[in-house]
Design a protein around this motif. Structure first.
Motif, PDB file in Angstrom:
ATOM      1  N   GLY A 121       0.810  -1.203   0.000  1.00 24.47           N
ATOM      2  CA  GLY A 121       0.000   0.000   0.000  1.00 24.47           C
ATOM      3  C   GLY A 121       0.847   1.257   0.000  1.00 24.47           C
ATOM      4  N   TYR A 161      -1.305  -6.029  -1.698  1.00 26.29           N
ATOM      5  CA  TYR A 161      -2.229  -5.045  -1.128  1.00 26.29           C
ATOM      6  C   TYR A 161      -3.530  -4.956  -1.916  1.00 26.29           C
ATOM      7  N   ASN A 162      -3.448  -4.889  -3.230  1.00 27.61           N
ATOM      8  CA  ASN A 162      -4.658  -4.726  -4.039  1.00 27.61           C
ATOM      9  C   ASN A 162      -5.565  -5.948  -3.965  1.00 27.61           C
ATOM     10  N   MET A 165      -7.295  -5.739  -0.574  1.00 26.67           N
ATOM     11  CA  MET A 165      -8.349  -4.720  -0.613  1.00 26.67           C
ATOM     12  C   MET A 165      -9.628  -5.278  -1.224  1.00 26.67           C
ATOM     13  N   ASP A 192     -14.015   2.738   4.285  1.00 26.74           N
ATOM     14  CA  ASP A 192     -13.010   2.501   3.244  1.00 26.74           C
ATOM     15  C   ASP A 192     -11.642   2.989   3.700  1.00 26.74           C
ATOM     16  N   ALA A 196      -8.320   0.614   3.955  1.00 28.20           N
ATOM     17  CA  ALA A 196      -7.060   0.922   3.281  1.00 28.20           C
ATOM     18  C   ALA A 196      -5.908   0.968   4.279  1.00 28.20           C
ATOM     19  N   ASP A 200      -2.874  -1.729   4.273  1.00 22.49           N
ATOM     20  CA  ASP A 200      -1.554  -1.164   4.016  1.00 22.49           C
ATOM     21  C   ASP A 200      -0.569  -1.712   5.047  1.00 22.49           C
TER      22      ASP A 200
END
Length: 223
Positions: A121, A161-162, A165, A192, A196, A200
């Motif tokens: 992140g 990270y993505n 998420m 949200d 995040a 992260d």
């Protein structure tokens, strides 16, 4: 509209991972790693030969994941208990084989060294993320995201990270049907921004040295 009673919710939470079917069968079979390599070649088209997935989160890192977790998720996808239309055709028995192949390929994946440079992140709210992790995640995922194999809690350290998420949002919003109800309840109030921040922080938790590959490692089993 049918309302969920507290008792029904408790039953669901207790039974989210009752197993049965291919999950139980694969867990009790002796893995054949040579066949696992052959089966994994089907998986490598998306997850790469190294099992490192993609930093953009399109495909997760599988390398180093707990075998029990891998078995459960693969069996759930095959049984349509987890929605994954991209992977589903490649996970079917006609593509990779039956429960023995599940036992074999998951054992092989669990041996693969992990990517030392996963997608991380932005690093902009780590203290908030650290506190959220301590307050909400440690009990199941461990101090550093190592998970608990026997309880099917995944290793989340070293994951992109993505990808984290996307899965977190689906779990929070009720879009991942095989999610642990305890986790759904724990994170349902996360904004949200909270999501995040905590992910992260998670994306920066390093696996143990003996689990890590070296930068640029290429899987010799497919040379």
């Amino acid at each position: 509209m049918m309302l969920t009673t507290p008792a029904a919710a408790a039953d669901k939470a207790a039974g989210w991972n009752e197993g049965g079917g291919e999950q139980d069968e694969a867990l009790h079979l002796t893995p054949n790693l040579e066949n696992g390599i052959e089966v994994y070649e089907v998986c490598a088209a998306c997850h790469l030969y190294e099992g490192w997935g993609q930093p953009d989160g399109t495909f997760p890192q599988l390398a180093g994941q707990h075998r029990h977790v891998l078995i459960k998720q693969l069996a759930d996808i095959r049984a349509l208990n987890r929605d994954n239309p991209t992977m589903y055709p490649f996970a079917l028995p006609e593509s990779i084989g039956g429960p023995q192949s599940i036992a074999d390929v998951t054992a092989y994946i669990a041996t693969l060294p992990m990517n030392p440079e996963p997608g991380r992140g932005p690093g902009t709210d780590l203290e908030h993320g650290k506190q959220l992790y301590k307050d909400n995640c440690v009990r199941c995922h461990g101090e550093h995201g190592e998970g608990v194999e026997e309880k099917y809690y995944p290793r989340i350290q070293g994951q992109h990270y993505n990808y984290l998420m996307r899965q977190f949002a689906w779990i929070r919003d009720g879009k991942r049907r095989n999610a642990n109800p305890d986790m759904v309840k724990q994170i349902q109030e996360f904004s949200d921004k909270d999501m995040a921040a905590v992910l992260d922080y998670v994306s920066r938790q390093q696996p143990p040295a003996d689990k890590l590959g070296v930068v640029g490692w290429e899987n010799p089993d497919f040379k």
